[in-house]
Enzyme design. Structure first.
Site, mmCIF file in Angstrom:
data_model
loop_
_atom_site.group_PDB
_atom_site.id
_atom_site.type_symbol
_atom_site.label_atom_id
_atom_site.label_comp_id
_atom_site.label_asym_id
_atom_site.label_seq_id
_atom_site.Cartn_x
_atom_site.Cartn_y
_atom_site.Cartn_z
ATOM 1 N N ARG A 172 25.942 47.907 85.997
ATOM 2 C CA ARG A 172 25.170 48.946 85.307
ATOM 3 C C ARG A 172 25.554 50.312 85.874
ATOM 4 O O ARG A 172 25.574 50.513 87.090
ATOM 5 C CB ARG A 172 23.663 48.723 85.487
ATOM 6 C CG ARG A 172 23.143 47.432 84.914
ATOM 7 C CD ARG A 172 21.628 47.436 84.772
ATOM 8 N NE ARG A 172 20.933 47.802 85.989
ATOM 9 C CZ ARG A 172 19.608 47.954 86.090
ATOM 10 N NH1 ARG A 172 18.853 47.774 85.013
ATOM 11 N NH2 ARG A 172 19.035 48.275 87.229
ATOM 12 N N TYR A 228 9.686 54.987 89.483
ATOM 13 C CA TYR A 228 10.713 55.343 90.464
ATOM 14 C C TYR A 228 12.136 55.320 89.913
ATOM 15 O O TYR A 228 13.083 55.602 90.644
ATOM 16 C CB TYR A 228 10.636 54.451 91.707
ATOM 17 C CG TYR A 228 10.550 52.959 91.447
ATOM 18 C CD1 TYR A 228 11.663 52.236 91.061
ATOM 19 C CD2 TYR A 228 9.344 52.280 91.623
ATOM 20 C CE1 TYR A 228 11.587 50.872 90.831
ATOM 21 C CE2 TYR A 228 9.251 50.918 91.405
ATOM 22 C CZ TYR A 228 10.389 50.219 91.008
ATOM 23 O OH TYR A 228 10.305 48.864 90.785
ATOM 24 N N LYS A 229 12.295 54.998 88.639
ATOM 25 C CA LYS A 229 13.631 54.975 88.046
ATOM 26 C C LYS A 229 13.946 56.343 87.443
ATOM 27 O O LYS A 229 14.251 57.295 88.148
ATOM 28 C CB LYS A 229 13.731 53.845 87.023
ATOM 29 C CG LYS A 229 13.468 52.453 87.614
ATOM 30 C CD LYS A 229 13.599 51.376 86.567
ATOM 31 C CE LYS A 229 13.149 50.018 87.088
ATOM 32 N NZ LYS A 229 13.994 49.492 88.165
ATOM 33 N N PHE A 251 12.959 41.048 82.468
ATOM 34 C CA PHE A 251 13.058 41.141 83.924
ATOM 35 C C PHE A 251 12.178 40.042 84.544
ATOM 36 O O PHE A 251 11.062 39.808 84.072
ATOM 37 C CB PHE A 251 12.602 42.521 84.402
ATOM 38 C CG PHE A 251 12.994 42.823 85.813
ATOM 39 C CD1 PHE A 251 14.281 43.249 86.117
ATOM 40 C CD2 PHE A 251 12.084 42.669 86.848
ATOM 41 C CE1 PHE A 251 14.651 43.509 87.435
ATOM 42 C CE2 PHE A 251 12.447 42.938 88.157
ATOM 43 C CZ PHE A 251 13.732 43.355 88.459
ATOM 44 N N ASP A 254 6.777 46.662 78.450
ATOM 45 C CA ASP A 254 7.240 47.057 79.769
ATOM 46 C C ASP A 254 8.182 48.245 79.571
ATOM 47 O O ASP A 254 9.254 48.096 78.966
ATOM 48 C CB ASP A 254 7.967 45.874 80.427
ATOM 49 C CG ASP A 254 8.542 46.201 81.796
ATOM 50 O OD1 ASP A 254 8.748 47.386 82.091
ATOM 51 O OD2 ASP A 254 8.812 45.250 82.558
#
Length: 427
Positions: A387, A237-238, A131, A212
């Site tokens: 996704r 938050y995912k 990312f 990560d």
């Protein structure tokens, strides 16, 4: 069972019954007539998260500054308490985890702490599929040490543009590498890296390893202590449903307790010394030493309820349902959509697949817009990726079936041609 039978609501309902133990749909705010498959970018709000946020607000309203030490849940040790709640999800001890900062600020802190370039070890190993924020932070840290990223950042190449080979990662661990920074789950393809094997190989070469976990925490089980990982960082938050901008997390293996934080700050102090107001820093013993400023309480509060729910269900149970959902989605795409030019690039093997499915199509951007127009919330990734994340806690097998049927209708009717094949500002 035939392919036609698998594409029926009867079969979808059979799967729902078989894997129902992990479903907590009634605990989330799910919009009617909307299929939310973007939980790997931002998880939905749960009623428990809402309650815990309102409780912290009420504490502020009721106690004012005394909320730091008074009320049902005093704020002063909240970051440590949330760290203890996170620990079981990553296979760690409570003192090794702290809720603080954000993905990027936490990576900066960890590199400032653990990247100590010395003669012969001046490089950081990452990969070309990482990312962007991780790469930005790594380059920034190299430059702060006066090192040219073009020379001192090594990025492992991908053979297919979607996945990485463990052997390639290990081969890139040369004698001049000081630290390895990789993702537990790749944000595009959803591939799970072999964190244990990578860590073992790195340590055999005298290299530190940090992961990560943004796309893996809450989606797959971890055993960071057993794997002997040096450190990790992530957002909450995912898959952990902590809300937009939720406070992030740091893991530091206890073998590194006592290391001086690279970026020292007041809240990294030992709790019993913090208000001594001395100008000599006395760090906390565990991961809490890597805190800097005052905790973001209103961005941490939803995690109280979210983590309570996650730990109640259990990571093994969540993972079982998640694999069934993503496996069913992959199977239906291959059965129903292959003729339309869709290609699934997520790993087919369960042990190698995270919590989302990545499909490639040359018209991906406009197909995502058509999906949203039909009540399905996907996630577009430049240049041609879609996704889809059916989340174990709140998505259903019927939604998986309906999404594939909607995709088929979009292609049959060429609905996507109404839209520009260009991403929105926020994709």
């Amino acid at each position: 069972m035939t392919a036609n039978e698998k594409s029926t609501i009867v079969y979808a309902n059979e799967l729902e019954q078989r894997y129902s133990v992990a479903s907590r749909r009634e605990e989330f705010y799910v919009q009617e007539e909307v299929i939310y498959f973007d939980g790997n970018s931002l998880g939905l709000l749960s009623k428990r998260a809402e309650t815990s946020l309102l409780a912290i607000l009420d504490s502020w309203k009721t106690h004012g500054i005394d909320g730091w030490m008074q009320g049902e849940r005093p704020w002063f040790n909240l970051s440590e308490e949330l760290g203890a709640s996170l620990a079981p999800l990553i296979g760690a001890e409570a003192e090794e985890v702290i809720v603080t900062g954000s993905t990027t600020s936490n990576l900066h802190q960890l590199l400032a702490t653990f990247f100590k370039p010395s003669t012969g070890r001046t490089k950081i190993l990452a990969d070309e599929l990482n990312f962007p924020t991780d790469i930005y932070a790594i380059k920034s840290q190299l430059e702060l040490h006066g090192l040219d990223p073009a020379e001192h950042l090594i990025q492992v190449k991908s053979h297919d543009g979607q996945t990485l080979q463990t052997e390639d990662i290990i081969e890139a661990m040369t004698d001049d590498v000081a630290v390895v920074i990789l993702s537990g789950v790749l944000y595009r393809s959803g591939q799970i890296l072999d964190m244990e094997k990578v860590t073992e190989a790195a340590h055999a070469r005298g290299i530190l390893v940090g992961f990560d976990l943004c796309h893996s925490i809450g989606a797959i089980p971890h055993a960071l202590d057993d794997w002997n990982v040096d450190f990790a960082f992530w957002c909450n938050y995912k898959h952990l449903n902590g809300g937009p901008g939720a406070t992030g997390g740091i893991y530091v293996n206890k073998m590194h307790f006592g290391v001086q934080p690279g970026l020292a700050g007041w809240f990294g102090s030992a709790k019993d010394r913090q208000f001594d107001m001395e100008h000599t820093f006395t760090p906390a013993e565990g991961a809490g030493a890597l805190q800097m400023g005052t905790p973001n309480l209103l961005s941490s509060a939803p995690l109280i309820g979210s983590l309570e729910l996650m730990n109640e269900v259990g990571m093994a149970t969540i993972r079982e349902r998640s694999l069934a959902l993503t496996g069913y989605l992959q199977e239906l795409i291959n059965l129903e959509l292959e003729e339309y030019g869709f290609t699934v690039t997520s790993p087919k093997v369960d042990a190698e697949r995270g919590g989302h499915v990545f499909i490639v199509h040359q018209e991906a951007a406009r197909i995502c817009k058509a999906l949203k127009a039909n009540g399905v919330i996907p996630d577009f990734r430049t240049p041609n990726g879609i996704r889809l994340a059916p989340v174990a806690l709140y998505n259903t097998f019927e939604e998986v079936l309906e999404t594939v049927n909607i995709l088929k209708r979009i292609m049959d009717e060429e609905q996507y041609k109404q839209f520009e094949n260009k991403r929105e500002v926020v994709a």
